[in-house]
Design an enzyme around this catalytic site. Structure first.
Site, mmCIF file in Angstrom:
data_model
loop_
_atom_site.group_PDB
_atom_site.id
_atom_site.type_symbol
_atom_site.label_atom_id
_atom_site.label_comp_id
_atom_site.label_asym_id
_atom_site.label_seq_id
_atom_site.Cartn_x
_atom_site.Cartn_y
_atom_site.Cartn_z
ATOM 1 N N GLN A 24 0.827 -1.200 0.000
ATOM 2 C CA GLN A 24 0.000 0.000 0.000
ATOM 3 C C GLN A 24 0.861 1.249 0.000
ATOM 4 O O GLN A 24 2.056 1.213 0.289
ATOM 5 C CB GLN A 24 -0.922 0.003 1.221
ATOM 6 N N TYR A 52 -10.511 5.135 19.545
ATOM 7 C CA TYR A 52 -10.638 3.901 18.765
ATOM 8 C C TYR A 52 -9.862 2.761 19.419
ATOM 9 O O TYR A 52 -10.390 1.665 19.624
ATOM 10 C CB TYR A 52 -10.118 4.142 17.350
ATOM 11 N N GLN A 53 -8.595 3.001 19.750
ATOM 12 C CA GLN A 53 -7.737 1.931 20.279
ATOM 13 C C GLN A 53 -8.292 1.367 21.585
ATOM 14 O O GLN A 53 -8.294 0.143 21.788
ATOM 15 C CB GLN A 53 -6.310 2.456 20.528
ATOM 16 N N GLY A 94 -2.680 -12.677 8.368
ATOM 17 C CA GLY A 94 -3.470 -13.104 9.507
ATOM 18 C C GLY A 94 -4.277 -14.369 9.244
ATOM 19 O O GLY A 94 -4.456 -15.195 10.141
ATOM 20 N N ASP A 101 -7.794 -5.244 13.963
ATOM 21 C CA ASP A 101 -7.671 -3.805 13.737
ATOM 22 C C ASP A 101 -7.232 -3.599 12.300
ATOM 23 O O ASP A 101 -6.050 -3.502 11.998
ATOM 24 C CB ASP A 101 -6.655 -3.203 14.710
ATOM 25 N N ASP A 130 -9.962 -0.249 5.956
ATOM 26 C CA ASP A 130 -11.280 -0.489 5.372
ATOM 27 C C ASP A 130 -11.238 -1.641 4.367
ATOM 28 O O ASP A 130 -10.155 -2.051 3.935
ATOM 29 C CB ASP A 130 -11.776 0.805 4.717
#
Length: 286
Positions: free
Chosen positions: A36, A66-67, A143, A160, A163
């Site tokens: 990316q 968020y975390q 993962g 985590d 998108d």
């Protein structure tokens, strides 16, 4: 894109007709990794900002909301979360929060892009400090492949992800929830970034339904993150047990314990409130 000292998120089908923008003080770093495009920006009001493929992932001003929520909601929905798996989380923020929990003994993290980890250590040290905790073992890899090799090992799995585009696309599909269910111990809990109902409630519902095919208790919680599209993000939470009530945390920390852990957003009352949904959303997700 960056124009006249402003960064605007790349237009996406996930949030058509809108783009969040931040005023940039300094363009810190940019590179194309194997997976990316990575940008690091210093902004006027949101501090340091990590951008992946044109989409804001975190800023130092609001990342904790968020975390903390993606970490403490599933951890406190399990009676004894001793062994935790984090999938993604290359900025280190989730690892930082999970390591604070006194019941957690082992943290295993799998991140596919090592450059996100390396750049976070350099430019986002307040988040990447999670990588240095002695509880953590970091694996650079996929993962899905990791979970195929680790069945019935974890009490909690936290995903985590960015998108559902690019390298994170597979983390929103039904097969991923099946892999997570196989990797859990009895009574295990999963929590995944689930998107915002303000952007595409139908897509969130589809993801919830994918979770329901492999977990007996499923719920959606949400939190406020100003730098995310609509200032809002949700989490899909699942448990292999029928009777798990996510709204009532099993572990309740005192104010002193939260202060000692430097927890800024999460509390037992916020935990419960996160599951309260607008009426139209409740109807949609049934």
């Amino acid at each position: 894109m960056i124009a006249r000292d402003w960064f605007s998120e790349q237009q996406q089908d996930l949030w058509p007709g809108q783009a969040f923008s931040l005023k940039v003080i300094k363009f810190v770093h940019e590179e194309k990794s194997k997976y990316q495009n990575i940008k690091i920006l210093e902004t006027e009001t949101y501090g340091t900002c990590l951008v992946l493929d044109g989409i804001i992932q975190c800023t130092t001003r609001d990342e904790f909301s968020y975390q903390e929520m993606i970490s403490f909601i599933p951890l406190n929905s399990h009676p004894n979360p001793t062994k935790v798996l984090i999938v993604g989380g290359g900025d280190g923020g989730v690892a930082r929060e999970v390591a604070k929990h006194p019941l957690v003994k082992e943290i295993h993290q799998v991140e596919i892009d090592k450059r996100v980890v390396e750049l976070s250590k350099k430019y986002l040290p307040n988040m990447a400090c999670g990588f240095y905790d002695p509880k953590l073992q970091l694996t650079i890899g996929d993962g899905l492949d990791y979970m195929r090799k680790h069945e019935k090992e974890f009490d909690v799995i936290i995903t985590d992800s960015s998108d559902p585009i690019g390298p994170a696309r597979s983390l929103f599909e039904e097969n991923y929830y099946k892999l997570m269910s196989n990797a859990l111990r009895p009574g295990g809990v999963v929590c995944s970034q689930g998107g915002s109902y303000w952007l595409e409630a139908g897509y969130v519902k589809d993801t919830i339904n994918s979770c329901r095919k492999h977990f007996r208790s499923v719920a959606y919680a949400h939190t406020s993150v100003p730098s995310y599209p609509c200032g809002h993000i949700g989490f899909i939470i699942g448990c292999v047990d029928f009777t798990r009530d996510f709204k009532s945390p099993i572990t309740n920390f005192s104010d002193k314990e939260l202060d000692d852990m430097n927890v800024k957003y999460y509390s037992s009352s916020i935990h419960s409130a996160a599951f309260a949904l607008p009426r139209w959303v409740e109807k949609c997700f049934k």
